[in-house]
Design a protein around this motif. Structure first.
Motif, PDB file in Angstrom:
ATOM      1  N   ARG A   1       1.194   1.801  -5.297  1.00  0.00           N
ATOM      2  CA  ARG A   1      -0.121   2.194  -5.819  1.00  0.00           C
ATOM      3  C   ARG A   1       0.020   2.883  -7.169  1.00  0.00           C
ATOM      4  O   ARG A   1      -0.777   2.664  -8.085  1.00  0.00           O
ATOM      5  CB  ARG A   1      -0.833   3.103  -4.821  1.00  0.00           C
ATOM      6  CG  ARG A   1      -1.485   2.300  -3.694  1.00  0.00           C
ATOM      7  CD  ARG A   1      -2.280   3.198  -2.812  1.00  0.00           C
ATOM      8  NE  ARG A   1      -1.395   3.529  -1.686  1.00  0.00           N
ATOM      9  CZ  ARG A   1      -1.543   4.539  -0.881  1.00  0.00           C
ATOM     10  NH1 ARG A   1      -2.529   5.374  -1.045  1.00  0.00           N
ATOM     11  NH2 ARG A   1      -0.719   4.759   0.105  1.00  0.00           N
ATOM     12  N   ARG A   2       1.046   3.735  -7.320  1.00  0.00           N
ATOM     13  CA  ARG A   2       1.271   4.420  -8.586  1.00  0.00           C
ATOM     14  C   ARG A   2       1.593   3.420  -9.688  1.00  0.00           C
ATOM     15  O   ARG A   2       1.083   3.517 -10.802  1.00  0.00           O
ATOM     16  CB  ARG A   2       2.409   5.431  -8.434  1.00  0.00           C
ATOM     17  CG  ARG A   2       2.636   6.289  -9.675  1.00  0.00           C
ATOM     18  CD  ARG A   2       3.832   7.200  -9.511  1.00  0.00           C
ATOM     19  NE  ARG A   2       5.064   6.504  -9.246  1.00  0.00           N
ATOM     20  CZ  ARG A   2       5.782   5.837 -10.162  1.00  0.00           C
ATOM     21  NH1 ARG A   2       5.380   5.785 -11.385  1.00  0.00           N
ATOM     22  NH2 ARG A   2       6.901   5.247  -9.822  1.00  0.00           N
ATOM     23  N   ALA A   3       2.400   2.415  -9.353  1.00  0.00           N
ATOM     24  CA  ALA A   3       2.746   1.397 -10.345  1.00  0.00           C
ATOM     25  C   ALA A   3       1.511   0.588 -10.748  1.00  0.00           C
ATOM     26  O   ALA A   3       1.315   0.282 -11.933  1.00  0.00           O
ATOM     27  CB  ALA A   3       3.816   0.468  -9.785  1.00  0.00           C
ATOM     28  N   LYS A   4       0.650   0.263  -9.771  1.00  0.00           N
ATOM     29  CA  LYS A   4      -0.592  -0.461 -10.100  1.00  0.00           C
ATOM     30  C   LYS A   4      -1.483   0.372 -11.007  1.00  0.00           C
ATOM     31  O   LYS A   4      -2.064  -0.139 -11.966  1.00  0.00           O
ATOM     32  CB  LYS A   4      -1.354  -0.815  -8.816  1.00  0.00           C
ATOM     33  CG  LYS A   4      -0.762  -1.960  -8.053  1.00  0.00           C
ATOM     34  CD  LYS A   4      -1.586  -2.266  -6.823  1.00  0.00           C
ATOM     35  CE  LYS A   4      -0.991  -3.382  -6.002  1.00  0.00           C
ATOM     36  NZ  LYS A   4      -1.765  -3.632  -4.776  1.00  0.00           N
ATOM     37  N   LYS A   5      -1.601   1.659 -10.690  1.00  0.00           N
ATOM     38  CA  LYS A   5      -2.429   2.556 -11.501  1.00  0.00           C
ATOM     39  C   LYS A   5      -1.880   2.644 -12.924  1.00  0.00           C
ATOM     40  O   LYS A   5      -2.644   2.633 -13.894  1.00  0.00           O
ATOM     41  CB  LYS A   5      -2.472   3.942 -10.855  1.00  0.00           C
ATOM     42  CG  LYS A   5      -3.393   4.910 -11.516  1.00  0.00           C
ATOM     43  CD  LYS A   5      -4.837   4.547 -11.265  1.00  0.00           C
ATOM     44  CE  LYS A   5      -5.733   5.623 -11.844  1.00  0.00           C
ATOM     45  NZ  LYS A   5      -7.106   5.242 -11.823  1.00  0.00           N
ATOM     46  N   ALA A   6      -0.553   2.719 -13.044  1.00  0.00           N
ATOM     47  CA  ALA A   6       0.063   2.785 -14.374  1.00  0.00           C
ATOM     48  C   ALA A   6      -0.223   1.518 -15.169  1.00  0.00           C
ATOM     49  O   ALA A   6      -0.514   1.574 -16.362  1.00  0.00           O
ATOM     50  CB  ALA A   6       1.566   3.002 -14.246  1.00  0.00           C
ATOM     51  N   SER A   7      -0.187   0.362 -14.498  1.00  0.00           N
ATOM     52  CA  SER A   7      -0.481  -0.884 -15.223  1.00  0.00           C
ATOM     53  C   SER A   7      -1.951  -0.952 -15.610  1.00  0.00           C
ATOM     54  O   SER A   7      -2.298  -1.464 -16.679  1.00  0.00           O
ATOM     55  CB  SER A   7      -0.080  -2.105 -14.407  1.00  0.00           C
ATOM     56  OG  SER A   7      -0.998  -2.334 -13.359  1.00  0.00           O
TER      57      SER A   7
ATOM     58  N   ASP B   1       0.803  -1.226   0.000  1.00  0.00           N
ATOM     59  CA  ASP B   1       0.000   0.000   0.000  1.00  0.00           C
ATOM     60  C   ASP B   1       0.837   1.277   0.000  1.00  0.00           C
ATOM     61  O   ASP B   1       0.336   2.340   0.322  1.00  0.00           O
ATOM     62  CB  ASP B   1      -0.941   0.011   1.214  1.00  0.00           C
ATOM     63  CG  ASP B   1      -2.079  -0.976   1.042  1.00  0.00           C
ATOM     64  OD1 ASP B   1      -2.337  -1.365  -0.112  1.00  0.00           O
ATOM     65  OD2 ASP B   1      -2.694  -1.345   2.043  1.00  0.00           O
ATOM     66  N   THR B   2       2.087   1.191  -0.339  1.00  0.00           N
ATOM     67  CA  THR B   2       2.890   2.405  -0.397  1.00  0.00           C
ATOM     68  C   THR B   2       2.517   3.200  -1.643  1.00  0.00           C
ATOM     69  O   THR B   2       2.030   2.634  -2.624  1.00  0.00           O
ATOM     70  CB  THR B   2       4.399   2.073  -0.425  1.00  0.00           C
ATOM     71  OG1 THR B   2       4.661   1.275  -1.575  1.00  0.00           O
ATOM     72  CG2 THR B   2       4.827   1.346   0.829  1.00  0.00           C
ATOM     73  N   PRO B   3       2.728   4.508  -1.632  1.00  0.00           N
ATOM     74  CA  PRO B   3       2.357   5.326  -2.796  1.00  0.00           C
ATOM     75  C   PRO B   3       3.023   4.880  -4.090  1.00  0.00           C
ATOM     76  O   PRO B   3       2.404   4.900  -5.147  1.00  0.00           O
ATOM     77  CB  PRO B   3       2.818   6.739  -2.408  1.00  0.00           C
ATOM     78  CG  PRO B   3       2.861   6.731  -0.921  1.00  0.00           C
ATOM     79  CD  PRO B   3       3.184   5.331  -0.522  1.00  0.00           C
ATOM     80  N   GLU B   4       4.291   4.453  -4.010  1.00  0.00           N
ATOM     81  CA  GLU B   4       4.976   4.014  -5.217  1.00  0.00           C
ATOM     82  C   GLU B   4       4.332   2.774  -5.807  1.00  0.00           C
ATOM     83  O   GLU B   4       4.167   2.660  -7.020  1.00  0.00           O
ATOM     84  CB  GLU B   4       6.460   3.732  -4.914  1.00  0.00           C
ATOM     85  CG  GLU B   4       7.287   4.975  -4.704  1.00  0.00           C
ATOM     86  CD  GLU B   4       7.310   5.833  -5.958  1.00  0.00           C
ATOM     87  OE1 GLU B   4       7.526   5.315  -7.050  1.00  0.00           O
ATOM     88  OE2 GLU B   4       7.106   7.054  -5.817  1.00  0.00           O
TER      89      GLU B   4
END
Length: 184
Positions: A63-69, A58-61
């Motif tokens: 989450r950002r990677a999941k959103k990008a995928s 649940d770290t921001p990085e």
């Protein structure tokens, strides 16, 4: 890096050879790398985890990677949609005839409902609709009168605060100069 660069520039140019990676030198490099990794892990545990920060899914990085995928996945989906459906001559979008017809029908129904409500709720109860009803005209007139009264009151207040300035010799000279220029 700086040491290596100096070594290469300084030694090679003077006819000396740079030492090859000897087994001892390789062993020292590996030991230093392992030590650095251990130090990094120790710092991670004490500096980050020890202070209550999360290192997990649940770290921001992350989450950002999941959103990008997810975004990349949506792009692939849209690309497949264009290739599979639109490429085969089918229309998918907001400009199809059925969607336009449905939108137009919705607007007509909405207008009919509005006109029906207007007739039953306002005109049916004996009220007039328009800018010339007696009530609207009375309100406009009252607003104009109030505006004029406020303007006059402000003008009277300002007259009390100001007085006429007597003509100074400088003012008279300026006026006479303006008359002379005007007559010329």
């Amino acid at each position: 890096k700086e040491y290596r660069k100096d070594l290469e520039e300084g030694m090679k140019g003077k006819g000396m050879t740079v030492f090859e990676d000897t087994p001892d030198l390789i062993r020292v490099k590996n030991a230093a790398q392992i030590l650095n990794e251990r130090q990094y892990k120790k710092d991670l545990e004490t500096e980050i985890k020890g202070k209550g920060m999360e290192v997990g899914p649940d770290t921001p990085e992350i989450r950002r990677a999941k959103k990008a995928s997810e975004i990349a996945s949506m792009k692939e989906y849209k690309k497949d949609l264009e290739n599979e459906i639109k490429g085969k001559g089918m229309e998918v979008g907001m400009d199809t005839l059925d969607i336009q017809r449905a939108r137009k029908a919705s607007e007509i129904v909405s207008q009919k409902e509005y006109k029906k409500d207007l007739k039953t709720e306002i005109i049916g109860k004996g009220m007039q609709v328009g800018p010339y009803t007696p009530e609207i005209q009375r309100v406009k007139r009252a607003s104009e009168i109030a505006s004029q009264k406020m303007y006059k009151d402000e003008a009277e207040k300002m007259l009390c605060n100001y007085s006429a300035v007597p003509d100074t010799p400088e003012m008279e000279r300026i006026r006479s100069t303006q008359k002379n220029i005007s007559s010329v």
